[in-house]
Design a protein around this motif. Structure first.
Motif, PDB file in Angstrom:
ATOM      1  N   VAL A 199       0.760  -1.330  -0.063  1.00 55.40           N
ATOM      2  CA  VAL A 199      -0.036   0.134  -0.001  1.00 55.40           C
ATOM      3  C   VAL A 199       1.001   1.280  -0.077  1.00 55.40           C
ATOM      4  CG1 VAL A 199      -1.560   1.413   1.267  1.00 55.40           C
ATOM      5  CG2 VAL A 199      -1.779  -1.044   1.002  1.00 55.40           C
ATOM      6  N   GLY A 200       0.769   2.106  -0.974  1.00 58.09           N
ATOM      7  CA  GLY A 200       1.610   3.288  -1.179  1.00 58.09           C
ATOM      8  C   GLY A 200       0.705   4.621  -0.797  1.00 58.09           C
ATOM      9  N   ARG A 201       1.251   5.636  -0.649  1.00 55.10           N
ATOM     10  CA  ARG A 201       0.508   6.957  -0.544  1.00 55.10           C
ATOM     11  C   ARG A 201       0.290   7.545  -1.811  1.00 55.10           C
ATOM     12  NH1 ARG A 201       0.727   8.913   4.497  1.00 55.10           N
ATOM     13  NH2 ARG A 201       2.037   8.167   6.111  1.00 55.10           N
ATOM     14  N   GLY A 202      -1.037   7.798  -2.004  1.00 54.83           N
ATOM     15  CA  GLY A 202      -1.517   8.492  -3.102  1.00 54.83           C
ATOM     16  C   GLY A 202      -1.601   9.838  -2.864  1.00 54.83           C
ATOM     17  N   LYS A 203      -2.439  10.710  -3.678  1.00 58.02           N
ATOM     18  CA  LYS A 203      -2.916  12.196  -3.573  1.00 58.02           C
ATOM     19  C   LYS A 203      -3.732  12.443  -2.284  1.00 58.02           C
ATOM     20  CE  LYS A 203      -2.061  13.328  -8.433  1.00 58.02           C
ATOM     21  NZ  LYS A 203      -2.529  13.857  -9.683  1.00 58.02           N
ATOM     22  N   GLY A 210     -13.888  11.928   2.398  1.00 56.95           N
ATOM     23  CA  GLY A 210     -14.676  10.785   3.533  1.00 56.95           C
ATOM     24  C   GLY A 210     -14.445   9.517   3.378  1.00 56.95           C
ATOM     25  N   TYR A 211     -13.750   9.208   2.108  1.00 53.28           N
ATOM     26  CA  TYR A 211     -13.449   7.786   1.516  1.00 53.28           C
ATOM     27  C   TYR A 211     -12.108   7.600   1.375  1.00 53.28           C
ATOM     28  CZ  TYR A 211     -18.459   7.514   1.035  1.00 53.28           C
ATOM     29  OH  TYR A 211     -19.810   7.166   1.108  1.00 53.28           O
ATOM     30  N   PRO A 212     -11.232   7.381   2.477  1.00 56.05           N
ATOM     31  CA  PRO A 212      -9.818   6.953   2.325  1.00 56.05           C
ATOM     32  C   PRO A 212      -9.769   5.850   1.564  1.00 56.05           C
ATOM     33  CG  PRO A 212     -10.624   6.837   4.641  1.00 56.05           C
ATOM     34  CD  PRO A 212     -11.756   7.566   3.786  1.00 56.05           C
ATOM     35  N   THR A 213      -8.872   5.805   0.955  1.00 57.90           N
ATOM     36  CA  THR A 213      -8.397   4.448   0.192  1.00 57.90           C
ATOM     37  C   THR A 213      -6.624   3.805   0.409  1.00 57.90           C
ATOM     38  OG1 THR A 213      -7.716   5.416  -1.781  1.00 57.90           O
ATOM     39  CG2 THR A 213     -10.209   4.927  -1.683  1.00 57.90           C
ATOM     40  N   LEU A 260      -4.142   2.484 -11.042  1.00 60.64           N
ATOM     41  CA  LEU A 260      -4.167   2.232  -9.594  1.00 60.64           C
ATOM     42  C   LEU A 260      -5.333   1.513  -8.987  1.00 60.64           C
ATOM     43  CD1 LEU A 260      -1.872   3.166  -7.456  1.00 60.64           C
ATOM     44  CD2 LEU A 260      -3.602   5.057  -7.037  1.00 60.64           C
ATOM     45  N   LEU A 261      -5.137   0.686  -8.207  1.00 63.84           N
ATOM     46  CA  LEU A 261      -6.332  -0.262  -7.429  1.00 63.84           C
ATOM     47  C   LEU A 261      -6.290   0.779  -6.308  1.00 63.84           C
ATOM     48  CD1 LEU A 261      -8.103  -2.471  -7.099  1.00 63.84           C
ATOM     49  CD2 LEU A 261      -6.318  -3.747  -5.887  1.00 63.84           C
ATOM     50  N   GLU A 262      -7.428   1.402  -5.844  1.00 61.63           N
ATOM     51  CA  GLU A 262      -7.921   1.982  -4.719  1.00 61.63           C
ATOM     52  C   GLU A 262      -8.894   1.283  -4.210  1.00 61.63           C
ATOM     53  OE1 GLU A 262      -7.040   6.542  -5.865  1.00 61.63           O
ATOM     54  OE2 GLU A 262      -8.559   5.403  -7.351  1.00 61.63           O
ATOM     55  N   GLY A 274       2.573   1.331   3.555  1.00 63.74           N
ATOM     56  CA  GLY A 274       3.698   0.503   3.642  1.00 63.74           C
ATOM     57  C   GLY A 274       3.538  -1.103   3.830  1.00 63.74           C
ATOM     58  N   GLU A 275       2.057  -1.229   4.344  1.00 62.65           N
ATOM     59  CA  GLU A 275       1.942  -2.760   4.499  1.00 62.65           C
ATOM     60  C   GLU A 275       1.492  -3.653   3.281  1.00 62.65           C
ATOM     61  OE1 GLU A 275      -1.793  -4.890   7.116  1.00 62.65           O
ATOM     62  OE2 GLU A 275      -0.605  -3.153   7.941  1.00 62.65           O
ATOM     63  N   ARG A 276       2.089  -4.706   3.047  1.00 65.03           N
ATOM     64  CA  ARG A 276       1.668  -5.765   1.949  1.00 65.03           C
ATOM     65  C   ARG A 276       0.444  -6.188   2.136  1.00 65.03           C
ATOM     66  NH1 ARG A 276       4.501  -6.812  -2.355  1.00 65.03           N
ATOM     67  NH2 ARG A 276       3.961  -8.441  -3.798  1.00 65.03           N
ATOM     68  N   CYS A 277      -0.578  -5.986   1.302  1.00 63.69           N
ATOM     69  CA  CYS A 277      -1.830  -6.527   1.359  1.00 63.69           C
ATOM     70  C   CYS A 277      -2.419  -7.432   0.132  1.00 63.69           C
ATOM     71  CB  CYS A 277      -2.887  -5.257   1.826  1.00 63.69           C
ATOM     72  SG  CYS A 277      -2.694  -4.454   3.196  1.00 63.69           S
ATOM     73  N   ALA A 278      -3.473  -8.077   0.286  1.00 61.32           N
ATOM     74  CA  ALA A 278      -3.833  -8.723  -0.804  1.00 61.32           C
ATOM     75  C   ALA A 278      -5.442  -8.400  -0.936  1.00 61.32           C
ATOM     76  CB  ALA A 278      -3.804 -10.274  -0.442  1.00 61.32           C
ATOM     77  N   VAL A 279      -5.755  -8.465  -2.308  1.00 64.32           N
ATOM     78  CA  VAL A 279      -7.328  -7.873  -2.363  1.00 64.32           C
ATOM     79  C   VAL A 279      -7.859  -9.000  -3.350  1.00 64.32           C
ATOM     80  CG1 VAL A 279      -8.680  -6.324  -3.740  1.00 64.32           C
ATOM     81  CG2 VAL A 279      -6.706  -5.564  -2.353  1.00 64.32           C
TER      82      VAL A 279
END
Length: 330
Positions: A199-203, A210-213, A260-262, A274-279
């Motif tokens: 998970v990276g930092r976007g804009k 109100g919808y953090p991704t 990008l996958l948000e 910074g966490e490695r996540c699976a979707v």
């Protein structure tokens, strides 16, 4: 899911505890139901003999070496494939580097050096169409004859067909995902299609709306149709969360950006950077749209959230593998 699977860099590094076992050989991109027929047969043969069961696969995918000009949409990266193999019951996977030199081994060298000397196998299980060695000179008949000479058994598994009698293949599943048909793809995979990335930092526009991704950059060759999906996100600690995800270029705010996958994770307020996540993808909701302003975008996001919550409330596991991958915490 138990102990983490041992990922071994090449056949020469297999520890003594893994030698003398049953090996399943293949690329296994997607670890779909056809692959599972091969893999489950290997596990069965190993249990019968009371010996280890291991998987021999190749990195990168051989097609990337032979056709570098054509990007390959891989269904599973090496880490996701390893997690699937772990869920099936394997303790180790060898991710043999696939290079031009390795591809140049003749069939007998592959058998003698890789299977006999490095792995010390008692039995090999592979698909009916497995070919190996320079110019694909080794095939099923050669492998069986080599087994007789070197003292190992061979099991060839026929093509696996779906309920409509069509052969299940990685290329067929890729086609479904390119159409956004994650539901039908899941039927062929035997589990929900899953991607994994940091998970990276976007804009951080979603946060202001109100919808953090959780933003994840997938490989450039990813062919998944751009659009909105109902998903489950698995954190590095194994916890699962429902959500709704957008994959694409964000036409309302940044249509020239890279795909990008948000993922908006429901009922969650933690920090995933910074966490490695699976979707895992459960359903396609709609295609990408360009909205006339942020108010219209937020209104649609609310509708997407409601639809995704309703869809995810009714899902059930497709198989034991799907249960372990997309439903079980831990």
């Amino acid at each position: 899911m138990g102990d983490v699977i041992e990922r071994i860099a090449e056949t020469s590094e297999l520890p003594a505890s893994g030698r003398g076992g049953v090996v399943a050989i293949g690329n296994f991109d997607g670890v779909h139901r056809g692959h599972q027929a091969v893999l489950e047969r290997a596990l069965s043969e190993a249990t019968t003999r009371g010996v280890p069961a291991i998987v021999l696969t190749f990195e990168p995918h051989p097609r990337s070496i032979f056709r570098p000009d054509i990007p390959l949409y891989r269904l599973t990266t090496a880490p996701v494939r390893a997690r699937l193999l772990q869920a099936l019951g394997f303790k180790a996977v060898i991710e043999q580097p696939f290079t031009r030199d390795f591809a140049g081994l003749d069939a007998e060298d592959f058998v003698r050096r890789i299977l006999v000397e490095n792995l010390g196998i008692r039995h090999v299980v592979t698909g009916f169409d497995f070919h190996f060695g320079k110019n694909r000179q080794g095939g099923p008949a050669y492998l069986m004859e080599a087994g007789e000479r070197h003292g190992f058994g061979v099991t060839l598994v026929d093509a696996f067909r779906d309920e409509g009698t069509d052969v299940i293949s990685s290329s067929r599943i890729r086609g479904l995902l390119c159409d956004g048909d994650v539901a039908q793809a899941a039927g062929l995979l035997g589990y929900r299609y899953t991607v994994e990335a940091e998970v990276g930092r976007g804009k951080q526009l979603g946060r202001t709306l109100g919808y953090p991704t959780a933003n994840m950059a997938l490989p450039a060759s990813t062919g998944l149709r751009h659009g909105i999906y109902a998903v489950k996100l698995r954190r590095a600690d194994g916890t699962l969360h429902d959500g709704v995800a957008s994959f694409g270029r964000r036409p309302t705010v940044d249509e020239d950006g890279e795909p990008l996958l948000e993922t908006f994770v429901f009922d969650f307020s933690g920090d995933l950077y910074g966490e490695r996540c699976a979707v895992s993808f459960f359903g396609y909701l709609r295609g990408e749209e360009k909205f006339d302003g942020l108010d219209a975008l937020v209104a649609q996001i609310r509708r997407d959230e409601d639809e995704a919550r309703a869809l995810l409330a009714g899902v059930t596991p497709l198989s034991q593998l799907d249960l372990l991958m997309s439903f079980t915490q831990g």
